[in-house]
Design a protein around this motif. Sequence first.
Motif, PDB file in Angstrom:
ATOM      1  N   ILE A  24      -8.050  -4.880   2.003  1.00  0.00           N
ATOM      2  CA  ILE A  24      -9.205  -4.096   2.415  1.00  0.00           C
ATOM      3  C   ILE A  24      -9.258  -4.147   3.938  1.00  0.00           C
ATOM      4  O   ILE A  24      -8.945  -5.174   4.557  1.00  0.00           O
ATOM      5  CB  ILE A  24     -10.512  -4.633   1.809  1.00  0.00           C
ATOM      6  N   THR A  32     -13.473   2.496  13.669  1.00  0.00           N
ATOM      7  CA  THR A  32     -13.250   3.506  12.627  1.00  0.00           C
ATOM      8  C   THR A  32     -12.811   4.816  13.277  1.00  0.00           C
ATOM      9  O   THR A  32     -11.891   5.494  12.798  1.00  0.00           O
ATOM     10  CB  THR A  32     -14.536   3.734  11.803  1.00  0.00           C
ATOM     11  N   GLN A  41      -6.950   8.937   5.571  1.00  0.00           N
ATOM     12  CA  GLN A  41      -7.285   7.989   4.504  1.00  0.00           C
ATOM     13  C   GLN A  41      -6.127   7.838   3.521  1.00  0.00           C
ATOM     14  O   GLN A  41      -5.787   6.732   3.095  1.00  0.00           O
ATOM     15  CB  GLN A  41      -8.537   8.479   3.761  1.00  0.00           C
ATOM     16  N   SER A  42      -5.497   8.952   3.163  1.00  0.00           N
ATOM     17  CA  SER A  42      -4.398   8.900   2.196  1.00  0.00           C
ATOM     18  C   SER A  42      -3.187   8.159   2.759  1.00  0.00           C
ATOM     19  O   SER A  42      -2.500   7.430   2.031  1.00  0.00           O
ATOM     20  CB  SER A  42      -3.993  10.324   1.784  1.00  0.00           C
ATOM     21  N   MET A  45      -3.843   4.405   2.568  1.00  0.00           N
ATOM     22  CA  MET A  45      -3.752   3.906   1.196  1.00  0.00           C
ATOM     23  C   MET A  45      -2.299   3.713   0.755  1.00  0.00           C
ATOM     24  O   MET A  45      -1.991   2.831  -0.045  1.00  0.00           O
ATOM     25  CB  MET A  45      -4.476   4.851   0.236  1.00  0.00           C
ATOM     26  N   TYR A  50      -6.240  -0.864   0.000  1.00  0.00           N
ATOM     27  CA  TYR A  50      -6.986  -0.404  -1.173  1.00  0.00           C
ATOM     28  C   TYR A  50      -8.278   0.292  -0.787  1.00  0.00           C
ATOM     29  O   TYR A  50      -8.719   1.245  -1.422  1.00  0.00           O
ATOM     30  CB  TYR A  50      -7.260  -1.613  -2.075  1.00  0.00           C
ATOM     31  N   LEU A  51      -8.918  -0.205   0.268  1.00  0.00           N
ATOM     32  CA  LEU A  51     -10.234   0.298   0.636  1.00  0.00           C
ATOM     33  C   LEU A  51     -10.479   0.119   2.130  1.00  0.00           C
ATOM     34  O   LEU A  51     -10.079  -0.884   2.719  1.00  0.00           O
ATOM     35  CB  LEU A  51     -11.313  -0.474  -0.150  1.00  0.00           C
ATOM     36  N   CYS A  52     -11.133   1.099   2.741  1.00  0.00           N
ATOM     37  CA  CYS A  52     -11.600   0.994   4.132  1.00  0.00           C
ATOM     38  C   CYS A  52     -13.121   0.949   4.106  1.00  0.00           C
ATOM     39  O   CYS A  52     -13.765   1.765   3.441  1.00  0.00           O
ATOM     40  CB  CYS A  52     -11.125   2.188   4.960  1.00  0.00           C
ATOM     41  N   ASP A  53     -13.715   0.011   4.818  1.00  0.00           N
ATOM     42  CA  ASP A  53     -15.168  -0.147   4.784  1.00  0.00           C
ATOM     43  C   ASP A  53     -15.655  -0.635   6.145  1.00  0.00           C
ATOM     44  O   ASP A  53     -14.862  -0.946   7.036  1.00  0.00           O
ATOM     45  CB  ASP A  53     -15.569  -1.125   3.684  1.00  0.00           C
ATOM     46  N   ARG A  61     -20.838  -4.417  -0.427  1.00  0.00           N
ATOM     47  CA  ARG A  61     -19.449  -4.707  -0.795  1.00  0.00           C
ATOM     48  C   ARG A  61     -19.397  -5.779  -1.877  1.00  0.00           C
ATOM     49  O   ARG A  61     -20.138  -6.757  -1.810  1.00  0.00           O
ATOM     50  CB  ARG A  61     -18.655  -5.146   0.443  1.00  0.00           C
ATOM     51  N   CYS A  69      -8.199  -9.452   3.418  1.00  0.00           N
ATOM     52  CA  CYS A  69      -9.089  -8.655   4.269  1.00  0.00           C
ATOM     53  C   CYS A  69      -8.530  -8.584   5.691  1.00  0.00           C
ATOM     54  O   CYS A  69      -8.318  -9.611   6.336  1.00  0.00           O
ATOM     55  CB  CYS A  69     -10.489  -9.263   4.297  1.00  0.00           C
ATOM     56  N   TYR A  92     -13.555 -12.189   0.224  1.00  0.00           N
ATOM     57  CA  TYR A  92     -12.129 -11.948  -0.045  1.00  0.00           C
ATOM     58  C   TYR A  92     -11.343 -13.251   0.106  1.00  0.00           C
ATOM     59  O   TYR A  92     -11.823 -14.235   0.686  1.00  0.00           O
ATOM     60  CB  TYR A  92     -11.592 -10.865   0.897  1.00  0.00           C
TER      61      TYR A  92
END
Length: 572
Positions: A24, A32, A41-42, A45, A50-53, A61, A69, A92
């Motif tokens: 993540i 960002t 984003q693709s 991945m 797995y994830l951007c936050d 979360r 992480c 994480y």
Amino acid sequence: MNTVLAIRQYVDKMIQNSGPGMKILLMDAKTTGVISMVYSQSEIMQKEVYLCDRLDNFKNREPLRHLKCLTFLRPTEENINLLSQELRAPLYGSYFLHWSNVISKSDVKRLAEADEQEVVREIVEYFADYIPINPHTFISNIPHGPIFTEVDLIDDKTAQNIALALMSYVLSVKKAPLIRFTEWSLPCQKIADKFSNLMNKESNLFDFSQRQGKPVLLILDRRDDCVTPLLNQWTYQAMVHELLTIKNHRVSLADAPDIPKDFKEVVLSPENDRFFAENLYADFGSVGQSLRALVERFQETAKSHQKVESIDDMKNFIENYPHFKQMSGTVSKHVAVVGELARLNEKYHLLEVSELEQDIACHANHSQNLQRLKQLISNSKIRDVDALRLVLLYALKYEAHSNNDIMGLVTKLKARGISEENISLVKALLKFGGVKKRKSDLFGSDPVAQTKRFIKGLQGVENIYTQHVPWMKSIIEDLLKGKAKDQLPYFNASSGRMGSGSAPVDPTFRPSEIIVFVIGGITYEEALAIHNINRAENRLCVVLGGTSMQNMKSFLEEIRSSKSKKIDPRAV
């Protein structure tokens, strides 16, 4: 020197150095924006992210202890506090901490004390505190206060933040430059001083070889050229920013009529959009022709997909469908953008306005310009903002002309119903960057410049709407040729001394590379000028940076703020 490549390499290192496995990525609002400029984003991945936050989204979360992480954050007090809080109750399994600029030892100690469960595996400084616009263009990513004020001062915090952004860029491309700056500009002097102090303080970070000789960091003041941000633009990227505004590759079409819901906001990224990359610097007419050719190719491709009669046809369709879908999206997006630009151009009679703009900026035809300007101001079909734009350009050009009629033009603006607040910008602009403020020969009044302009006039111009050349272009070309201008003094960064106490200027010194940074922002027209210099040199030898990416709207806001901003002398 490539801004996009430098950021991409940092992101790749972050992901690769954490080893295999799902991850993540936690960021803040600023970082960002940095990563979104170089990776979609693709694409992220596909690299096992797995994830951007967001780091500040802690409450929303979920604990995923099986994930690694990666953090990419600015070393701010807020981020240190939030990360310390997270490390005390980690969500994480392990943490790899990456910072976009220098982090203090005291902050590292605070994080170590918070890491009671020993989940932190790595702490690394990756110098990526800037927004890459194009490979040769960037803007600072650090918030700053007022740059220009009535007393021409700049506070310490703002100067330090800008210097930090500059240091971030030069470290990311491994350069230790000599510094030159606009001598008359107090903001330029102060930022040059701050940058030099940072180089001295963090000298161990600059311990790398200069393979191609010594580069130069050239710090310029926006007030030396107030013409360029005022002009309408006719190359694709610049025109989009002038009429629609580009922010982090995103363009809003929400106000455009008959736009499909999916295209209310579009992404124009040269990294992920081949058509846009190929037409960044093409004039509007050429963009239209290229778009027509793209539509025709898409129509042929669509026809080939209509016949799905056999198993082989089905296979071919499935294999080619992702490309077909991507091509469909590209066509629809650019048809929407170009269509809106064409609508605005026709609605506001921008060709007529731009022709006069270019004549005012590039030629000395006072009586003719004044007559045409009065006619256009009286024309209700042109926008108020374009009437104001033309008067601002006239005031800059003919401020010292014995027969100027600035007051008469202001009276005509009032007759159009333009607000007093906007009309006051005429006086404010002259105070901001008029003949008493700027030291540049902005309109080429010296004999050499007049001769060059006369020869150019004899040769003719390819496009009357793109005649103007930004003032900085000649400065950069002179530096590359070893013909340094006297008004750009030398600043010995290694000794941290300025002015007469520094090393003397060598007029024959030819830097291998130049990093230009404009206090007060840059424009896409200037980015095009730098692109053309690099193309002529057949290498990426000049990079353009600034505190922001300006169009006329944002530039006038800068002038408005300079009218009202005052600084406590104790803060400078």
